[in-house]
Design a protein around this motif. Structure first.
Motif, PDB file in Angstrom:
ATOM      1  N   MET A   1      39.458  62.103  70.315  1.00 30.56           N
ATOM      2  CA  MET A   1      38.874  63.431  70.117  1.00 30.56           C
ATOM      3  C   MET A   1      39.939  64.407  69.668  1.00 30.56           C
ATOM      4  N   CYS A   2      39.598  65.138  68.619  1.00 29.57           N
ATOM      5  CA  CYS A   2      40.647  65.980  68.081  1.00 29.57           C
ATOM      6  C   CYS A   2      40.433  67.452  68.274  1.00 29.57           C
ATOM      7  N   HIS A  71      38.512  72.098  61.746  1.00 29.94           N
ATOM      8  CA  HIS A  71      38.518  70.843  62.516  1.00 29.94           C
ATOM      9  C   HIS A  71      39.673  69.945  62.106  1.00 29.94           C
ATOM     10  N   ARG A  73      40.224  65.838  62.533  1.00 30.99           N
ATOM     11  CA  ARG A  73      39.388  64.701  62.930  1.00 30.99           C
ATOM     12  C   ARG A  73      40.236  63.508  63.326  1.00 30.99           C
ATOM     13  N   TRP A  74      39.815  62.810  64.353  1.00 32.91           N
ATOM     14  CA  TRP A  74      40.366  61.506  64.686  1.00 32.91           C
ATOM     15  C   TRP A  74      39.165  60.564  64.631  1.00 32.91           C
ATOM     16  N   ALA A  75      39.089  59.807  63.543  1.00 35.33           N
ATOM     17  CA  ALA A  75      37.871  59.045  63.246  1.00 35.33           C
ATOM     18  C   ALA A  75      37.459  58.121  64.386  1.00 35.33           C
ATOM     19  N   THR A  76      36.197  58.178  64.738  1.00 34.34           N
ATOM     20  CA  THR A  76      35.640  57.167  65.644  1.00 34.34           C
ATOM     21  C   THR A  76      34.564  56.369  64.909  1.00 34.34           C
ATOM     22  N   HIS A  77      33.802  57.035  64.014  1.00 34.12           N
ATOM     23  CA  HIS A  77      32.734  56.375  63.270  1.00 34.12           C
ATOM     24  C   HIS A  77      32.923  56.686  61.789  1.00 34.12           C
ATOM     25  N   HIS A  86      35.359  66.605  58.693  1.00 31.73           N
ATOM     26  CA  HIS A  86      34.474  67.711  59.060  1.00 31.73           C
ATOM     27  C   HIS A  86      34.996  68.975  58.368  1.00 31.73           C
ATOM     28  N   HIS A  98      32.548  68.721  64.894  1.00 29.40           N
ATOM     29  CA  HIS A  98      32.199  68.014  66.138  1.00 29.40           C
ATOM     30  C   HIS A  98      33.405  67.243  66.665  1.00 29.40           C
ATOM     31  N   ASN A  99      33.657  67.379  67.942  1.00 28.58           N
ATOM     32  CA  ASN A  99      34.596  66.485  68.643  1.00 28.58           C
ATOM     33  C   ASN A  99      33.775  65.603  69.558  1.00 28.58           C
ATOM     34  N   GLY A 100      34.092  64.314  69.590  1.00 31.95           N
ATOM     35  CA  GLY A 100      33.416  63.436  70.540  1.00 31.95           C
ATOM     36  C   GLY A 100      32.658  62.329  69.849  1.00 31.95           C
ATOM     37  N   THR A 123      29.814  59.128  59.459  1.00 32.98           N
ATOM     38  CA  THR A 123      30.113  59.596  60.815  1.00 32.98           C
ATOM     39  C   THR A 123      28.867  59.658  61.688  1.00 32.98           C
ATOM     40  N   ASP A 124      29.121  59.739  62.990  1.00 30.96           N
ATOM     41  CA  ASP A 124      28.046  59.999  63.949  1.00 30.96           C
ATOM     42  C   ASP A 124      27.760  61.500  64.031  1.00 30.96           C
ATOM     43  N   SER A 125      28.587  62.308  63.358  1.00 28.90           N
ATOM     44  CA  SER A 125      28.515  63.769  63.516  1.00 28.90           C
ATOM     45  C   SER A 125      27.547  64.439  62.555  1.00 28.90           C
TER      46      SER A 125
HETATM   47  N1  GLU Z   1      32.963  60.995  66.080  1.00 29.61           N
HETATM   48  C1  GLU Z   1      33.328  61.958  65.100  1.00 29.61           C
HETATM   49  C2  GLU Z   1      33.856  61.291  63.835  1.00 29.61           C
HETATM   50  O1  GLU Z   1      34.200  60.153  63.803  1.00 29.61           O
HETATM   51  C3  GLU Z   1      34.310  63.006  65.616  1.00 29.61           C
HETATM   52  C4  GLU Z   1      35.673  62.464  65.928  1.00 29.61           C
HETATM   53  C5  GLU Z   1      36.608  63.524  66.528  1.00 29.61           C
HETATM   54  O2  GLU Z   1      36.398  63.907  67.709  1.00 29.61           O
HETATM   55  O3  GLU Z   1      37.536  63.955  65.829  1.00 29.61           O
HETATM   56  O4  GLU Z   1      33.911  61.923  62.827  1.00 29.61           O
END
Ligand code: GLU
Length: 453
Positions: A1-2, A71, A73-77, A86, A98-100, A123-125
């Motif tokens: 999460m960033c 923002h 971002r630290w990619a999760t999806h 973002h 979005h973070n998370g 992304t999921d965002s």
């Molecule tokens: N899940 C989001 C993404 O992958 C947000 C990651 C984040 O918290 O930076 O874009």
């Protein structure tokens, strides 16, 4: 999460948003972006890589706007890329950061595709922007749209949003991911990390899970998880940019290594006296709780878990107490057996480690004697949600490899060991010797650091 930062002032906020992103760089990230309300349109700039690249784009394109969101971002999806960076946008109208992680994003995305929304990222965002746009088109105001959206979302999120049709507000929502408001005479701000707002304000309002908020340059309105108007207390935190500078050291890690003597002094301050540890250093009533402890369950992750492993030996050797240690990410899934009079001990530098927080919330439903946390951030979720807290008072740790956060955790854990031994009337002479050694520790570390040639 960033990192998230948002601002509403009477002047253009582009520079201030980028400065905030720089201050959150220490958290690591893969891309950055910004959206600024220019009244007729919303300037939307993103770049893969460093904030510097985003700043160069802004210098070239000169976007202006008194309301904006940004923002890292630290990619999760979805991979790190400009399309996945973002802010995400829906219909050129709603922009969000979005973070998370949205756990049920696949189902929600499918529903929105059926309604005709086109997705431009992996992304999921992104669905957050489309879902808000959908509710706005149905006639909702943004706050109502966010309240409806939170009924649908599962997972952790801190979100900031702006709407082309509203040039005077930004909007926030949060669940299980840190987000706070900063207020000052020159405007209103929000960020996921108070350091992002260093030099802008030291007056903060912490949002709680389920909150949504509407923010203008002059005021803000928070609705709680039941859609009721909430008045939250203002917390003053001194986040000066001095703490954020390297003060002549080559990098933050070096600076933080040299800060260890002061940091440990701060951990010990007001907690030891004469030959012993003082009473109730974990909060009023904590000594009574400690006298009932028969077993300890440690839950932590990473560096904090290592500190816990060291402490488990001390609990056994000095306080005659058995300890069970679990990775925070595994603890909830093993259906843990809770013996009677077990103390739940969580350890986390930030106090926001998602798995550790999840474990604390899970443990609250079980029959623990009580919960105690050792963390570094007084305003963190762990500090606020645990029965008792011992703050390490180490100051911000920016370096990724832990230094003073770890050694102050060990110091705090030794104070806990001594408190447990004292509550059980054990080892008074040894306690006296350990207190003497703790007192000498900052000086000894200074001497060791001076050996550097
Ligand atoms: N899940 C989001 C993404 O992958 C947000 C990651 C984040 O918290 O930076 O874009």
């Amino acid at each position: 999460m960033c990192g998230i930062i948002a601002a509403a002032t009477e002047k253009s906020v582009g520079k201030l948003l980028v400065q905030g992103l720089y201050k959150m760089e220490y958290r690591g990230y893969d891309s950055a972006g910004v959206a600024l309300h220019q009244i007729d349109d919303i300037a939307h700039l993103r770049s893969l890589g460093k904030v510097k690249k985003l700043e160069s784009k802004m210098v070239k394109e000169k976007p202006k706007g008194k309301i904006g969101i940004a923002h890292t971002r630290w990619a999760t999806h979805g991979k790190p890329s400009e399309e996945n960076a973002h802010p995400h946008v829906s219909n050129n109208r709603v922009f969000i950061v979005h973070n998370g992680i949205i756990e049920n994003y696949v189902a929600l995305k499918e529903q929105l595709i059926k309604k005709g929304y086109q997705f431009n990222s992996q992304t999921d965002s992104e669905l957050i922007a489309h879902q808000l746009d959908f509710f706005l088109n149905q006639g909702s105001e943004m706050l109502e749209a966010m309240s409806l959206l939170k009924e649908k979302l599962e997972g952790a999120y801190a979100v900031a949003a702006i709407d082309l049709k509203n040039e005077s507000h930004f909007y926030l929502m949060r669940n299980k991911s840190p987000l706070l408001l900063g207020q000052s005479d020159s405007g209103m701000f929000a960020a996921s990390d108070p350091l992002a707002l260093a030099d802008l304000t030291n007056e903060f309002v912490f949002l709680e899970d389920g909150d949504v908020a509407e923010v203008s340059a002059k005021e803000y309105k928070i609705l709680d998880k039941n859609q009721k108007r909430a008045i939250r207390k203002i917390t003053t935190i001194d986040v000066s940019s001095e703490a954020m500078g390297k003060n002549g050291y080559r990098h933050f890690m070096e600076k933080e290594i040299y800060e260890q003597p002061t940091a440990i002094l701060n951990t010990l301050d007001g907690r030891i006296g004469g030959e012993d540890v003082l009473e109730n250093i974990f909060g009023e009533g904590s000594n009574e709780l400690l006298s009932k402890v028969e077993r300890i369950q440690i839950v932590a992750a990473g560096t904090s878990l290592h500190a816990g492993r060291v402490a488990a030996n001390w609990f056994s050797a000095i306080a005659n107490l058995p300890t069970q240690i679990d990775y925070a990410s595994e603890y909830r899934y093993k259906n843990p057996y809770v013996d009677k009079n077990t103390l739940l001990l969580t350890i986390s530098q930030s106090g926001e480690t998602a798995d550790t927080l999840g474990a604390l919330r899970y443990a609250k439903e079980r029959s623990y004697l009580g919960s105690l946390t050792i963390c570094n951030v007084p305003t963190s979720s762990l500090a606020r949600e645990s029965d008792f807290v011992l703050l390490t008072n180490a100051g911000p740790e920016i370096g990724v490899a832990s230094t003073k956060a770890f050694t102050t955790q060990l110091t705090a854990l030794m104070l806990l060991t001594l408190s447990l031994a004292k509550a059980r009337n054990l080892n008074p002479r040894l306690r006296g010797r350990v207190v003497g050694a703790l007192r000498a520790l900052p000086e000894k570390i200074t001497e060791s650091l001076e050996l550097k040639t």
